[in-house]
Design a protein around this motif. Structure first.
Motif, PDB file in Angstrom:
ATOM      1  N   TYR A   1      -8.361  -0.605   7.147  1.00 20.81           N
ATOM      2  CA  TYR A   1      -7.398   0.138   6.340  1.00 20.81           C
ATOM      3  C   TYR A   1      -6.546  -0.806   5.497  1.00 20.81           C
ATOM      4  O   TYR A   1      -6.171  -1.880   5.948  1.00 20.81           O
ATOM      5  CB  TYR A   1      -6.499   0.939   7.291  1.00 20.81           C
ATOM      6  N   SER A   2      -6.281  -0.412   4.279  1.00 21.47           N
ATOM      7  CA  SER A   2      -5.338  -1.180   3.467  1.00 21.47           C
ATOM      8  C   SER A   2      -4.500  -0.236   2.627  1.00 21.47           C
ATOM      9  O   SER A   2      -4.977   0.817   2.189  1.00 21.47           O
ATOM     10  CB  SER A   2      -6.115  -2.167   2.593  1.00 21.47           C
ATOM     11  N   THR A   3      -3.254  -0.595   2.410  1.00 14.05           N
ATOM     12  CA  THR A   3      -2.342   0.291   1.675  1.00 14.05           C
ATOM     13  C   THR A   3      -2.695   0.361   0.191  1.00 14.05           C
ATOM     14  O   THR A   3      -2.238   1.253  -0.516  1.00 14.05           O
ATOM     15  CB  THR A   3      -0.874  -0.178   1.821  1.00 14.05           C
ATOM     16  N   GLU A   4      -3.521  -0.594  -0.269  1.00 12.11           N
ATOM     17  CA  GLU A   4      -3.911  -0.575  -1.687  1.00 12.11           C
ATOM     18  C   GLU A   4      -5.101   0.354  -1.968  1.00 12.11           C
ATOM     19  O   GLU A   4      -5.494   0.519  -3.116  1.00 12.11           O
ATOM     20  CB  GLU A   4      -4.260  -1.989  -2.177  1.00 12.11           C
ATOM     21  N   MET A   5      -5.663   0.927  -0.922  1.00  8.87           N
ATOM     22  CA  MET A   5      -6.828   1.806  -1.094  1.00  8.87           C
ATOM     23  C   MET A   5      -6.484   3.058  -1.894  1.00  8.87           C
ATOM     24  O   MET A   5      -5.402   3.611  -1.733  1.00  8.87           O
ATOM     25  CB  MET A   5      -7.289   2.315   0.280  1.00  8.87           C
ATOM     26  N   THR A   6      -7.434   3.480  -2.712  1.00  4.84           N
ATOM     27  CA  THR A   6      -7.287   4.790  -3.339  1.00  4.84           C
ATOM     28  C   THR A   6      -7.858   5.812  -2.354  1.00  4.84           C
ATOM     29  O   THR A   6      -8.511   5.432  -1.380  1.00  4.84           O
ATOM     30  CB  THR A   6      -8.103   4.872  -4.648  1.00  4.84           C
ATOM     31  N   ILE A   7      -7.647   7.084  -2.645  1.00 10.23           N
ATOM     32  CA  ILE A   7      -8.193   8.115  -1.760  1.00 10.23           C
ATOM     33  C   ILE A   7      -9.715   8.003  -1.679  1.00 10.23           C
ATOM     34  O   ILE A   7     -10.299   8.123  -0.606  1.00 10.23           O
ATOM     35  CB  ILE A   7      -7.764   9.522  -2.228  1.00 10.23           C
ATOM     36  N   ASN A   8     -10.345   7.718  -2.827  1.00  6.30           N
ATOM     37  CA  ASN A   8     -11.809   7.594  -2.829  1.00  6.30           C
ATOM     38  C   ASN A   8     -12.288   6.402  -2.016  1.00  6.30           C
ATOM     39  O   ASN A   8     -13.278   6.513  -1.290  1.00  6.30           O
ATOM     40  CB  ASN A   8     -12.353   7.523  -4.255  1.00  6.30           C
TER      41      ASN A   8
END
Ligand SMILES: [Zn+2]
Length: 137
Positions: free
Chosen positions: A66-73
């Motif tokens: 998991y990373s906070t920079e991830m987009t929903i996609n």
């Protein structure tokens, strides 16, 4: 009625009233609380049995990347359900039935405490819209 067949649309308000009429045996808040917890455990048990006894679903778990920079996609692609397969017709019926009982005791608890289940649903839906994907934990 068979699983998946469409019943006439029933509101949570109507369901809550129906539960109220049926709730004669478990009127004590202590009974309702313990039945509520028990029905929650039964949902979990029905899923566990689908894994260990039926085998229609399997669990393959590991660390989530998991990373906070991830987009929903990105998240949809990268975050694992840790589950393979899907519930067979028999297991989906059992799991759904246990969820139904859980819902019954949820409605019972709401009746005893004067909580409007329809409003709970609407408020929670609003909260989901406001908070968005990453804050739902
Ligand atoms: Zn199964």
């Amino acid at each position: 009625m068979h699983w998946g067949e469409k019943m006439n649309s029933l509101s949570l308000k109507e369901f809550q009233d129906q539960v109220s009429d049926l709730l004669l045996r478990h009127r004590s808040v202590l009974d309702v609380l313990s039945k509520f917890t028990q029905s929650n455990a039964a949902v979990q048990r029905s899923v566990a049995k689908a894994i260990t006894e039926c085998g229609c679903i399997q669990v393959h778990a590991g660390k989530q990347h998991y990373s906070t920079e991830m987009t929903i996609n990105d998240a949809k692609k990268l975050l694992e359900t840790h589950m393979a397969g899907e519930l067979c017709e028999n297991c989906v019926e059992v799991v759904a039935s246990e969820i139904g009982k859980n819902l019954f005791y949820t409605a019972s608890l709401c009746n005893l405490l004067g909580v409007d289940l329809q409003k709970v649903l609407e408020d929670e839906s609003k909260r989901c819209t406001t908070l968005g994907f990453f804050n739902m934990s």
